[in-house]
Motif scaffolding. Structure first.
Motif, short mmCIF file in Angstrom:
data_model
loop_
_atom_site.label_atom_id
_atom_site.label_comp_id
_atom_site.label_asym_id
_atom_site.label_seq_id
_atom_site.Cartn_x
_atom_site.Cartn_y
_atom_site.Cartn_z
N LEU A 34 0.83 -1.21 0.00
CA LEU A 34 0.00 0.00 0.00
C LEU A 34 0.86 1.25 0.00
O LEU A 34 0.57 2.23 -0.72
N LEU A 35 1.92 1.26 0.79
CA LEU A 35 2.80 2.43 0.84
C LEU A 35 3.44 2.70 -0.51
O LEU A 35 3.58 3.85 -0.93
N GLU A 36 3.84 1.64 -1.22
CA GLU A 36 4.43 1.82 -2.55
C GLU A 36 3.38 2.31 -3.54
O GLU A 36 3.67 3.14 -4.41
N ILE A 37 2.16 1.79 -3.43
CA ILE A 37 1.07 2.25 -4.32
C ILE A 37 0.82 3.74 -4.10
O ILE A 37 0.67 4.51 -5.07
N LEU A 38 0.75 4.16 -2.85
CA LEU A 38 0.53 5.57 -2.56
C LEU A 38 1.65 6.43 -3.11
O LEU A 38 1.43 7.53 -3.63
N ASP A 39 2.88 5.95 -3.01
CA ASP A 39 4.03 6.74 -3.47
C ASP A 39 4.06 6.84 -4.98
O ASP A 39 4.23 7.94 -5.53
N ASN A 75 1.70 6.61 -7.08
CA ASN A 75 0.55 7.33 -7.62
C ASN A 75 0.41 8.74 -7.04
O ASN A 75 -0.60 9.41 -7.28
N GLY A 76 1.42 9.17 -6.28
CA GLY A 76 1.38 10.52 -5.71
C GLY A 76 0.27 10.73 -4.72
O GLY A 76 -0.33 11.80 -4.67
N LEU A 77 -0.02 9.71 -3.89
CA LEU A 77 -1.16 9.78 -2.97
C LEU A 77 -0.74 9.82 -1.51
O LEU A 77 -1.59 9.70 -0.63
N THR A 78 0.55 9.99 -1.24
CA THR A 78 0.96 10.11 0.16
C THR A 78 0.41 11.40 0.75
O THR A 78 0.17 12.38 0.03
N VAL A 79 0.23 11.39 2.06
CA VAL A 79 -0.45 12.50 2.72
C VAL A 79 0.28 13.82 2.50
O VAL A 79 -0.33 14.88 2.39
N SER A 80 1.59 13.78 2.39
CA SER A 80 2.36 15.01 2.24
C SER A 80 2.25 15.59 0.84
O SER A 80 2.70 16.71 0.60
N LEU A 83 -1.96 -3.04 14.59
CA LEU A 83 -0.83 -2.95 13.67
C LEU A 83 -1.06 -1.88 12.62
O LEU A 83 -0.16 -1.07 12.33
N CYS A 84 -2.26 -1.84 12.03
CA CYS A 84 -2.54 -0.85 10.99
C CYS A 84 -2.60 0.56 11.55
O CYS A 84 -2.21 1.52 10.88
N ALA A 85 -3.10 0.72 12.78
CA ALA A 85 -3.10 2.05 13.40
C ALA A 85 -1.67 2.52 13.65
O ALA A 85 -1.36 3.70 13.47
N ALA A 86 -0.79 1.61 14.06
CA ALA A 86 0.61 1.98 14.27
C ALA A 86 1.27 2.37 12.96
O ALA A 86 2.23 3.17 12.95
N ALA A 87 0.79 1.84 11.83
CA ALA A 87 1.40 2.12 10.53
C ALA A 87 0.88 3.38 9.86
O ALA A 87 1.38 3.75 8.79
N VAL A 88 -0.09 4.06 10.46
CA VAL A 88 -0.70 5.24 9.82
C VAL A 88 0.33 6.31 9.47
O VAL A 88 0.31 6.86 8.36
N PRO A 89 1.28 6.68 10.36
CA PRO A 89 2.25 7.71 9.98
C PRO A 89 3.08 7.36 8.76
O PRO A 89 3.64 8.27 8.12
N LEU A 90 3.16 6.09 8.40
CA LEU A 90 3.93 5.72 7.22
C LEU A 90 3.30 6.25 5.94
O LEU A 90 3.98 6.39 4.92
N THR A 91 2.00 6.54 5.94
CA THR A 91 1.37 7.15 4.77
C THR A 91 1.86 8.58 4.56
O THR A 91 1.63 9.16 3.51
#
Length: 1019
Positions: free
Chosen positions: A843-848, A850-855, A918-926
């Motif tokens: 998911l993190l790679e998909i967001l990156d 496709n330019g979908l990371t939160v920043s 686990l998924c809540a802990a991973a939220v900042p990675l987005t």
């Protein structure tokens, strides 16, 4: 690596010296930035703390009105006064009615299901007989061979089918309410009149053996010299409690040597624990049933003619050996009564043979109280709603007119007692009975109604009266429910407003918002203070908390609204992107679906479809990327994400409502609670593959340096190997593979030691590595020839891992949580959690790509929402369902021998909600994944993380609000307690767990990561 990442890495190479000197150049401002960073963290944390308080208050008020309660009257029955108010006659061998027995031995075989005691039909050709069949034949055979000495009947429990609530019904004779289930793990002394109170008032000596739950309910009731209690929650231990009861009960029955006693309560737990540990379809269940058969046969040989032997199950168990709900298998228990003299009978010849199924001639568990009280010559407890069991008061088969008269006499006593209770309860609660019930009551009071006619009229009156009370105690406090829903919706609205209006400098807006919140809270206190002072009752206090919450919610909404005018990006946010619409579709469609019981039952299948839909959208988006590497990576990870979703769907635990169209694969079989031998390969495969998978993602950005190699390549792998060894040892213990070499106690000691070693790797090593490690970057210095005439070499500095400095540093936290959770899950659960970890990275790679990371987007919803969906999806894939019976209690005993607070509840929490944690802990990675270090320092860092956390929380808050609203709206639905109530409770607990994870782990871990980056790069 994408083109953007490559350019970032090249930039770090070409200007490496500038990067280092840039840090040094700005060091005079480091202290100021550190202070700003700390203040921002505090403000963001306070905002989420406030949201958590809103959730707690809203849930508390709603559940107060929704979880049903009943008024417990303090009145007690007296031996001196009949229930009709007249003085009791002078009866030498009883109070209201001549007693039949002087003593009683009451045997509770926990979870003794009715079909465990009756002959099973012949198995079909080629099939094996069930292990729970035909191993306890003594009860059935005695009831047939000696019908005047014994009878066997289905014993129907009222849900919830948890032990403590069943003991209340078995001793007080009243109906439970759902809220009582919360006390199953912290039992409080019962306050209402019950059979033990009556025994104690009559000066009887009461002995207890076995399950220590009795001492939570009835402290000080039992003879201290003869009583022996044992820990009841260690479901791994099949023998200690049973062997202890057997050791002490037979000496009590030795008339020549035993001390004086009047009644013995002996509570066996082996059958229940065998069900929880293995399921009913296991050789251990057959062994425990045979043991109980031998014990009961010995007991009948030792009791005298003045003693009645009562054997019963407090509830049944489902096909996996669990209980707590209201399925047929869970409520159908067993009742068997025996006397070595002819004291019992049947109403008709057709009743001589015990019922073949629990659907024939069942009796309610609340009927035992009036029956046993009258047999022992005791007053019937005041709150009793049960009716005397006919077989205990007739002595001929079929019953004669004299038997009918005797039965009518005891029925009349219970009728008068219930009429008195009804009058008191009506006075306290101000209600009137139905006219048809009143008419039957009048008929019962006539002198002409005697014998069989009286029994028939009493049966009709009793059935309608109990139905009336069931409906009466299903009345909800709509005012508290409405206030609770209003508070939850106000918190959800405030969260949505903050998430929508957040900007890159939103930290500055938090100060006025918090100020307005404090002002609103103060106004609420001032408004509620007069009522609280004048009427300091619980209702007033709750109303005050509701007012405070609404005032705070209104103030924060006002603060946000007052700042809308200066938000530059408001207009763009009014036009949501396609990805934002998709995130809202996922959330809203799920929230709306919980109005349907079918949707709720098949939630796991729905999540499979929604995650597949996201994969399809990400695949199409990736194909449209202009950059070749981004296009290839995006397509690859989209397809992989979809394939992993389908692969995870192989792990499945079916709930009863999904049968027969569902096949469970989580355990060895549909009726087992243990893993199949081949599944033991899974932990070993996971220990080899998962560290390599994480390593591959790290190497994609040259981040597998520094602490990453030590923690992921060595410690994490070692922890997973120990986990595999633990489950092999546990399987050897369960299957008696090494019975000739090592005892069960030795194997348990070995497994506990291994489990504690895993936690030692996960917690002290893992979390300390995360806190104290430096960023996963390395510096390479290469001397290159100078193009100048002097020919001097000029150093070239390359920073490895620069492009993912934030993400690789924060991700070190994730394996620690994976290791802590995966140990507590059976092999198929480990398979699902490993896939969940892999999908997070995809998911993190998909967001990156496709330019979908939160920043990088203005509406950062899709990443955190998909993470929340992943957590919900893998909740089901790790062997859980939105039902109480799916809780894996064994997790509490993985590193422990007995229940220990607070560790045991924490272990259950990690096991049950591990994927969401686990998924809540991973939220900042987005926000942080592939986020390079910027020359602007940490500008916008906290705003981006806060937006990601709010988007993640919005999903869970919306789902919880929906389940709350639908549960309240469908409070009269037939499937309320089976479907809607458990899903509401699950959503509430998950919301609070996610609140805590975001505050402590996501925000706290992000601060550690930001401080580490700032320290190295001087920002």
């Amino acid at each position: 690596m994408s083109d953007e990442d490559s350019s970032k890495e090249l930039s770090a190479t070409a200007h490496g010296s500038d990067i280092l000197t840039e840090g040094a150049r700005h060091r005079p401002n480091a202290r100021h930035r550190a202070v700003t960073f700390k203040v921002s963290h505090i403000l963001v944390s306070l905002f989420f703390v406030w949201l958590s308080i809103i959730h707690i208050i809203g849930l508390f008020l709603f559940t107060k009105g929704f979880l049903l309660t009943r008024l417990v009257l303090e009145d007690k029955s007296s031996c001196d006064i009949l229930p009709n108010g007249l003085p009791a006659p002078d009866i030498s061998d009883g109070c209201w009615h001549p007693r039949t027995f002087k003593k009683a031995v009451v045997i509770i075989i926990d979870a003794l299901r009715y079909d465990f005691t009756v002959p099973s039909p012949s198995p079909e050709a080629g099939s094996q007989p069930k292990y729970y069949h035909n191993n306890l034949p003594f009860l059935y055979n005695t009831a047939i061979e000696h019908p005047e000495q014994a009878f066997l009947l289905p014993f129907i429990a009222d849900p919830p089918t948890s032990t403590l609530q069943r003991l209340k019904g078995l001793t007080a004779g009243n109906l439970p309410t759902f809220i009582d289930i919360g006390s199953n793990f912290a039992g409080q002394a019962t306050e209402e009149d019950n059979i033990l109170v009556q025994l104690k008032d009559q000066g009887k000596t009461i002995v207890h053996l076995g399950d220590d739950t009795w001492h939570s309910l009835f402290p000080g009731y039992f003879d201290q010299n003869l009583t022996h209690a044992y820990d009841s929650f260690n479901v791994w231990d099949l023998h200690t409690v049973d062997n202890g009861v057997i050791e002490h009960i037979f000496p009590l029955l030795d008339n020549q040597k035993s001390p004086h006693w009047d009644i013995v309560f002996a509570h066996f737990l082996g059958v229940d624990h065998a069900g929880h540990r293995y399921g009913p379809e296991h050789p251990a269940m057959a062994e425990k049933l045979r043991q109980m058969n031998d014990v009961l046969e010995r007991l009948t040989q030792q009791i005298d003619g003045d003693t009645v032997l009562v054997v019963m199950g407090d509830h049944g168990m489902d096909s996996k050996g669990d209980h707590g709900g209201e399925s047929d298998d869970e409520v159908e228990a067993t009742l068997w009564m025996y006397s070595n003299r002819p004291r019992f009978g049947r109403l008709t010849k057709n009743d001589i043979r015990p019922p073949a199924t629990a659907k024939e001639r069942p009796v309610e568990q609340i009927d035992l109280v009036s029956t046993l009280s009258l047999l022992l010559g005791l007053p019937v407890p005041f709150n009793n709603l049960g009716t005397p069991i006919a077989e205990a008061f007739v002595r001929n088969t079929p019953a004669t007119q004299r038997d009918q008269e005797n039965l009518a006499e005891v029925n009349l006593l219970v009728f008068e007692q219930m009429k008195r209770y009804q009058s008191k309860y009506a006075e306290a609660r101000d209600f009137t009975e139905d006219e048809s019930i009143a008419s039957l009551r009048t008929q019962l009071g006539l002198e002409s109604t005697r014998g069989q006619d009286a029994n028939t009229a009493f049966s009709q009156w009793h059935a309608q009266t109990v139905t009336m009370y069931r409906q009466l105690w299903a009345n909800f406090n709509l005012q508290d429910m409405a206030i609770g829903v209003g508070i939850l919706l106000s918190g959800l609205t405030a969260l949505l407003l903050v998430a929508e209006l957040a900007t890159s400098e939103f930290e500055k807006d938090l100060l006025p918002i918090l100020r307005y919140t404090v002002i609103g809270t103060a106004v609420g206190i001032a408004a509620a203070a007069p009522g609280l002072v004048l009427h300091p009752t619980l209702t007033q206090i709750l109303s005050t908390t509701g007012l405070l919450a609404l005032a705070a919610g209104g103030s924060i909404a006002g603060a946000i609204t007052s700042r809308i005018a200066r938000l530059s990006n408001l207009r763009s946010r009014m036009r949501p992107s396609a990805w934002t619409c998709l995130a809202f579709f996922f959330t809203i469609s799920q929230a709306a679906g919980f109005a349907s019981n079918s949707y709720t039952i098949h939630e796991d299948t729905i999540l499979t479809f929604l995650l597949g839909t996201f994969s399809a959208f990400s695949l199409l988006s990736s194909l449209r990327q202009k950059s070749g590497p981004d296009r290839v990576l995006g397509v690859y990870h989209s397809v992989l994400f979809m394939a992993l979703t389908r692969a995870a769907s192989v792990s499945r635990l079916c709930r009863e409502e999904q049968m027969p169209g569902c096949r469970s694969t989580f355990y060895a079989s549909q009726t087992s609670s243990t893993s199949a031998p081949w599944q033991l390969l899974i932990p070993s495969i996971v220990s080899f593959l998962l560290p390599e998978i994480i390593k591959a993602f790290y190497k994609g950005t040259a981040s597998y340096v520094g602490s990453a190699g030590f923690w992921i390549g060595l410690c994490f792998r070692a922890g997973l190997m120990l986990t595999a060894l633990y489950w092999i040892t546990d399987a050897a213990d369960n299957g008696d593979w090494l019975a000739d070499t090592l005892s069960s106690v030795t194997l348990k000691t070995i497994s506990i030691t291994i489990a504690r070693c895993v936690f030692a790797v996960a917690v002290p090593v893992g979390f300390s590595t995360f806190v104290w490690s430096k960023p996963c970057v390395d510096i390479s210095i290469l001397d290159l020839p100078s193009p100048t005439a002097s020919g001097e070499a000029k150093p070239q500095i390359t920073v490895l891992g620069y492009a993912n400095a934030f993400g690789s540093r924060y991700f070190l936290l994730i394996p620690a949580f994976v290791l802590s959770i995966i140990l507590l899950l059976p092999p198929m659960g480990q398979y699902a959690l490993a896939i969940c970890t892999w999908q997070i990275l995809c998911l993190l790679e998909i967001l990156d790509t496709n330019g979908l990371t939160v920043s990088r987007v203005a509406q950062p919803y899709i990443g955190p929402v998909v993470l929340a969906m992943l957590g919900s999806y893998h909740f089901f894939k790790t062997g859980h369902q939105a039902v109480l019976s799916s809780i894996q209690w064994n997790a509490a005993f993985v590193p422990l021998r007995t229940i220990r607070y607070p560790w045991s509840p924490l272990l259950i929490l990690l096991n049950n909600f591990g994927p969401q944690i686990l998924c809540a802990a991973a939220v900042p990675l987005t926000v942080l994944w592939k986020r390079p270090v910027s020359k602007q320092g940490l500008k916008g860092y906290w705003s981006d993380i806060m937006q990601a956390c709010m988007a993640h929380l919005l999903y869970y808050a919306t789902i919880q609000a929906a389940t709350t609203i639908w549960a309240g709206h469908l409070r009269r639905h037939l499937m309320l307690y089976r479907v809607f109530m458990p899903r509401f409770l699950m959503g509430s607990v998950i919301l609070l767990v996610v609140d805590l994870m975001l505050i402590v782990v996501a925000l706290g871990g992000s601060r550690v990561t930001g401080s580490s980056i700032a320290e190295i790069f001087g920002h």
